[in-house]
Design an enzyme around this catalytic site. Structure first.
Site, PDB file in Angstrom:
ATOM      1  N   TYR A 192      -9.497  21.220  -0.837  1.00  0.00           N
ATOM      2  CA  TYR A 192      -8.160  21.282  -1.439  1.00  0.00           C
ATOM      3  C   TYR A 192      -7.122  21.594  -0.363  1.00  0.00           C
ATOM      4  O   TYR A 192      -6.021  21.048  -0.359  1.00  0.00           O
ATOM      5  CB  TYR A 192      -8.119  22.360  -2.535  1.00  0.00           C
ATOM      6  CG  TYR A 192      -6.835  22.344  -3.319  1.00  0.00           C
ATOM      7  CD1 TYR A 192      -6.730  21.590  -4.490  1.00  0.00           C
ATOM      8  CD2 TYR A 192      -5.713  23.053  -2.884  1.00  0.00           C
ATOM      9  CE1 TYR A 192      -5.542  21.541  -5.201  1.00  0.00           C
ATOM     10  CE2 TYR A 192      -4.520  23.009  -3.586  1.00  0.00           C
ATOM     11  CZ  TYR A 192      -4.435  22.252  -4.748  1.00  0.00           C
ATOM     12  OH  TYR A 192      -3.271  22.204  -5.456  1.00  0.00           O
ATOM     13  N   PHE A 213      15.905  -0.934  -1.464  1.00  0.00           N
ATOM     14  CA  PHE A 213      14.667  -1.350  -2.111  1.00  0.00           C
ATOM     15  C   PHE A 213      14.723  -0.803  -3.533  1.00  0.00           C
ATOM     16  O   PHE A 213      15.363   0.216  -3.778  1.00  0.00           O
ATOM     17  CB  PHE A 213      13.423  -0.863  -1.348  1.00  0.00           C
ATOM     18  CG  PHE A 213      12.161  -1.347  -2.011  1.00  0.00           C
ATOM     19  CD1 PHE A 213      11.855  -2.701  -2.009  1.00  0.00           C
ATOM     20  CD2 PHE A 213      11.330  -0.485  -2.700  1.00  0.00           C
ATOM     21  CE1 PHE A 213      10.738  -3.184  -2.681  1.00  0.00           C
ATOM     22  CE2 PHE A 213      10.202  -0.956  -3.366  1.00  0.00           C
ATOM     23  CZ  PHE A 213       9.907  -2.313  -3.361  1.00  0.00           C
ATOM     24  N   THR A 214      14.058  -1.482  -4.480  1.00  0.00           N
ATOM     25  CA  THR A 214      14.202  -1.134  -5.910  1.00  0.00           C
ATOM     26  C   THR A 214      13.951   0.351  -6.192  1.00  0.00           C
ATOM     27  O   THR A 214      14.777   1.024  -6.820  1.00  0.00           O
ATOM     28  CB  THR A 214      13.238  -1.980  -6.770  1.00  0.00           C
ATOM     29  OG1 THR A 214      11.925  -1.859  -6.223  1.00  0.00           O
ATOM     30  CG2 THR A 214      13.646  -3.443  -6.778  1.00  0.00           C
ATOM     31  N   ASP A 224      12.651   3.730   6.669  1.00  0.00           N
ATOM     32  CA  ASP A 224      11.594   3.329   5.742  1.00  0.00           C
ATOM     33  C   ASP A 224      10.654   2.436   6.546  1.00  0.00           C
ATOM     34  O   ASP A 224      10.980   1.295   6.887  1.00  0.00           O
ATOM     35  CB  ASP A 224      12.170   2.571   4.532  1.00  0.00           C
ATOM     36  CG  ASP A 224      11.079   2.138   3.544  1.00  0.00           C
ATOM     37  OD1 ASP A 224       9.907   2.023   3.966  1.00  0.00           O
ATOM     38  OD2 ASP A 224      11.410   1.900   2.370  1.00  0.00           O
ATOM     39  N   LYS A 236       1.257  -0.150   1.969  1.00  0.00           N
ATOM     40  CA  LYS A 236       1.726  -1.316   2.714  1.00  0.00           C
ATOM     41  C   LYS A 236       1.391  -1.183   4.197  1.00  0.00           C
ATOM     42  O   LYS A 236       0.772  -2.051   4.779  1.00  0.00           O
ATOM     43  CB  LYS A 236       3.251  -1.431   2.573  1.00  0.00           C
ATOM     44  CG  LYS A 236       3.694  -2.165   1.335  1.00  0.00           C
ATOM     45  CD  LYS A 236       5.198  -2.317   1.331  1.00  0.00           C
ATOM     46  CE  LYS A 236       5.614  -3.713   0.966  1.00  0.00           C
ATOM     47  NZ  LYS A 236       5.234  -4.117  -0.381  1.00  0.00           N
ATOM     48  N   ARG A 252      12.313 -11.517  -7.348  1.00  0.00           N
ATOM     49  CA  ARG A 252      13.188 -10.676  -6.536  1.00  0.00           C
ATOM     50  C   ARG A 252      14.586 -11.258  -6.658  1.00  0.00           C
ATOM     51  O   ARG A 252      15.107 -11.898  -5.769  1.00  0.00           O
ATOM     52  CB  ARG A 252      12.718 -10.645  -5.066  1.00  0.00           C
ATOM     53  CG  ARG A 252      11.346 -10.067  -4.836  1.00  0.00           C
ATOM     54  CD  ARG A 252      11.226  -8.562  -4.835  1.00  0.00           C
ATOM     55  NE  ARG A 252      11.326  -7.890  -6.091  1.00  0.00           N
ATOM     56  CZ  ARG A 252      10.867  -6.651  -6.317  1.00  0.00           C
ATOM     57  NH1 ARG A 252      10.265  -5.974  -5.372  1.00  0.00           N
ATOM     58  NH2 ARG A 252      11.014  -6.063  -7.475  1.00  0.00           N
ATOM     59  N   PHE A 304      12.196  -4.981 -14.467  1.00  0.00           N
ATOM     60  CA  PHE A 304      11.308  -6.075 -14.068  1.00  0.00           C
ATOM     61  C   PHE A 304       9.838  -5.715 -14.184  1.00  0.00           C
ATOM     62  O   PHE A 304       8.990  -6.578 -14.327  1.00  0.00           O
ATOM     63  CB  PHE A 304      11.623  -6.536 -12.628  1.00  0.00           C
ATOM     64  CG  PHE A 304      11.383  -5.468 -11.581  1.00  0.00           C
ATOM     65  CD1 PHE A 304      12.378  -4.568 -11.252  1.00  0.00           C
ATOM     66  CD2 PHE A 304      10.165  -5.371 -10.940  1.00  0.00           C
ATOM     67  CE1 PHE A 304      12.156  -3.582 -10.301  1.00  0.00           C
ATOM     68  CE2 PHE A 304       9.933  -4.394  -9.975  1.00  0.00           C
ATOM     69  CZ  PHE A 304      10.932  -3.493  -9.666  1.00  0.00           C
TER      70      PHE A 304
HETATM   71  N1  F0G Z   1       9.813   0.947   0.577  1.00  0.00           N
HETATM   72  C1  F0G Z   1       9.552  -0.362   0.732  1.00  0.00           C
HETATM   73  C2  F0G Z   1      10.255  -1.124   1.799  1.00  0.00           C
HETATM   74  C3  F0G Z   1       8.613  -0.985  -0.093  1.00  0.00           C
HETATM   75  O1  F0G Z   1       8.370  -2.282   0.088  1.00  0.00           O
HETATM   76  C4  F0G Z   1       7.953  -0.232  -1.085  1.00  0.00           C
HETATM   77  C5  F0G Z   1       7.010  -0.865  -2.000  1.00  0.00           C
HETATM   78  C6  F0G Z   1       8.261   1.127  -1.218  1.00  0.00           C
HETATM   79  C7  F0G Z   1       9.200   1.687  -0.365  1.00  0.00           C
HETATM   80  C8  F0G Z   1       7.604   1.979  -2.260  1.00  0.00           C
HETATM   81  O2  F0G Z   1       6.290   2.242  -1.906  1.00  0.00           O
HETATM   82  O3  F0G Z   1       4.899   1.180  -3.719  1.00  0.00           O
HETATM   83  O4  F0G Z   1       3.964   2.956  -2.228  1.00  0.00           O
HETATM   84  O5  F0G Z   1       5.652   3.529  -3.922  1.00  0.00           O
HETATM   85  N2  F0G Z   1       6.937  -2.116  -2.168  1.00  0.00           N
HETATM   86  C9  F0G Z   1       5.997  -2.799  -3.046  1.00  0.00           C
HETATM   87  C10 F0G Z   1       6.306  -4.285  -3.072  1.00  0.00           C
HETATM   88  C11 F0G Z   1       5.904  -2.217  -4.416  1.00  0.00           C
HETATM   89  O6  F0G Z   1       5.614  -4.981  -3.819  1.00  0.00           O
HETATM   90  O7  F0G Z   1       7.165  -4.774  -2.346  1.00  0.00           O
HETATM   91  P1  F0G Z   1       5.141   2.487  -3.009  1.00  0.00           P
END
Ligand code: F0G
Length: 488
Positions: free
Chosen positions: A86, A138-139, A229, A272, A395, A461
């Site tokens: 832990y 980013f979303t 990022d 990623k 997108r 989405f």
């Molecule tokens: N920042 C970027 C540039 C990303 O592409 C993603 C995730 C995140 C942050 C968030 O990371 O998914 O580990 O919480 N991108 C995925 C995509 C979901 O399909 O482009 P996460």
């Protein structure tokens, strides 16, 4: 700057520009292609949202590279030596060592994935009225910043919105606009400048080292922090090596260290960047570490596991080291460049030059007869799935929220993203993707628009449902059947 000779690309005697894989397959998963009639049924059941399809009905899953990149034998083997504890796990110590080696940062806070890191950063730095300048949102980043009362200011270069361009760094942040934003909003309202490597929603487009250097200069002048990022940082580093003057002979390791060295905080999605799970925030500044670290046990898990299974921490540690291996990192951009070249030859509008993560088809041009309010990118993904069994991701406007009046916020770019997860698909599968896209382009006038029938207020989405505005999906499937006969 360290200059060492690195791996060269293999050239074909016949002069063809074909990406050559530097790996071999050890474990495989069977996939199948269900008939077009079932695909039509499946997309209806999924509310015309590719997120709601199940993999039984999918042939090539090009939704995302997130958590779907192939892992290496080294990563899998490291999982067996995970030190389950832990607190104080040796696996965390190895993860720290990797972060130090790759990003040069000594303080690291693990989180369960990238958006968890965004949550913690937003909670720590963003207040009501904060403004965050960025090369593009980013979303999930946007959602967390907005939930904390902040807003995002996108200051990309004009080139970023040109679909067909030869500009190598469409992910650059516009320096003049940044200076102006600081004047307009006041540096006291800007908690940090956010730079996203291989800018996802611009089509996986990189920024240059020179651009980051200039952003650093502006940040220093005004005493501002830079947050990187780094979820797609290996690919950005690779494209710097390919495209930026003076970096051809540099190792990816040295490029990554130089990038990271200019940023106060680096965060990433392990799903990623390192083909594993999890994510993390890292920094060299103790006061920043002290400001954030107490949130880790509240929202994630103890400081030495952050909500990630320990074996995944091991995989992430190993995967990070592989992020500086050119033969690992160049595989996906190599396939994407190939797709972009071939699709462009067929006259199909794609984001050029090719970037990271996936091939981005310009649905706005592809389906120019569909207004943005009828979601051309969403329609293209549904149509393409019906005629190919390939799952892409929207997108475009569907990926935006609505404004305060309930109107759609029209996206700058309407894109169908066909993700190319690292070392997962073969070149003949890529040829199939190109072939079916070509057929759809010839038959594009059969595709119609969509409207929401069920719509969550945030990140709609992911789980929203839609319906077609006419019976175009059945007509499309019918045409497919008449052209392809009994072929799946
Ligand atoms: N920042 C970027 C540039 C990303 O592409 C993603 C995730 C995140 C942050 C968030 O990371 O998914 O580990 O919480 N991108 C995925 C995509 C979901 O399909 O482009 P996460």
């Amino acid at each position: 700057m360290e200059k060492i000779s690195t791996k060269a690309t293999v050239r074909f005697f016949n002069g063809k520009d074909i990406p050559l894989e530097m790996h071999k397959v050890k474990i495989v998963q069977s996939i199948s292609l269900v008939p077009v009639e079932r695909r039509l049924e499946a997309i209806r059941e999924a509310g015309f949202n590719s997120f709601l399809l199940t993999t039984n009905d999918i042939f090539l899953d090009m939704l995302t590279d997130s958590g779907t990149n192939a892992q290496s034998d080294a990563q899998v083997s490291k999982m067996f030596i995970a030190d389950e504890a832990y607190a104080g796990s040796q696996s965390f110590t190895r993860f720290q060592e990797s972060v130090l080696q790759v990003f040069g940062k000594k303080y690291v806070m693990p989180a369960h994935q990238g958006r968890a890191a965004e949550h913690l950063l937003s909670k720590t730095f963003v207040k009501e009225g904060s403004v965050i300048p960025t090369n593009y949102h980013f979303t999930t980043t946007l959602a967390h910043i907005q939930l904390c009362g902040g807003r995002v200011l996108e200051i990309y270069t004009d080139e970023a919105m040109k679909v067909k361009s030869s500009f190598p760094f469409k992910g650059n942040l516009d320096i003049e606009k940044l200076e102006k934003a600081i004047m307009d909003y006041g540096k006291e309202n800007i908690p940090f400048i956010r730079m996203e490597a291989s800018t996802n929603l611009l089509g996986g487009q990189p920024f240059s080292m020179e651009n980051l250097r200039q952003v650093r200069k502006v940040a220093d002048k005004h005493g501002l922090l830079i947050v990187l990022d780094a979820s797609l940082v290996g690919e950005n580093a690779y494209m710097i090596k390919q495209r930026e003057e003076g970096y051809r002979d540099c190792s990816l390791a040295s490029i990554l260290l130089e990038m990271s060295g200019m940023c106060d905080i680096v965060y990433f999605s392990g799903r990623k960047v390192s083909s594993s799970r999890g994510g993390a925030i890292c920094t060299n500044r103790q006061e920043i570490f002290d400001k954030i670290k107490f949130l880790i046990p509240v929202y994630e898990g103890f400081l030495t596991y952050g909500g990630i299974p320990i074996k995944e921490l091991e995989s992430m540690a190993e995967g990070l080291k592989e992020t500086v291996d050119e033969h690992v990192v160049n595989q996906s951009p190599g396939y994407i460049a190939y797709m972009v070249r071939e699709l462009d030859k067929l006259g199909i509008p794609v984001i050029m030059p090719g970037g990271a993560l996936g091939c981005h088809v310009d649905a706005g041009q592809f389906l120019s007869h569909i207004p943005q309010k009828e979601y051309p990118a969403g329609s293209l993904i549904a149509a393409y799935y019906i005629i190919s069994g390939v799952r892409g991701m929207e997108r475009g406007t569907m990926s935006n929220n609505r404004d305060v009046n309930g109107d759609d916020i029209l996206a700058d770019l309407e894109l169908m993203r066909l993700a190319v997860p690292r070392r997962v698909y073969t070149l003949s599968q890529i040829e199939y993707v190109i072939d079916r896209l070509n057929w759809l382009y010839q038959n594009r006038e059969l595709v119609g628009g969509l409207r929401f029938t069920e719509e969550p207020p945030l990140l709609r989405f992911f789980i929203g449902r839609l319906e077609p505005l006419s019976d175009w999906p059945a007509k499309l499937a019918e045409k497919y059947r008449s052209d392809f006969g009994d072929s799946l």
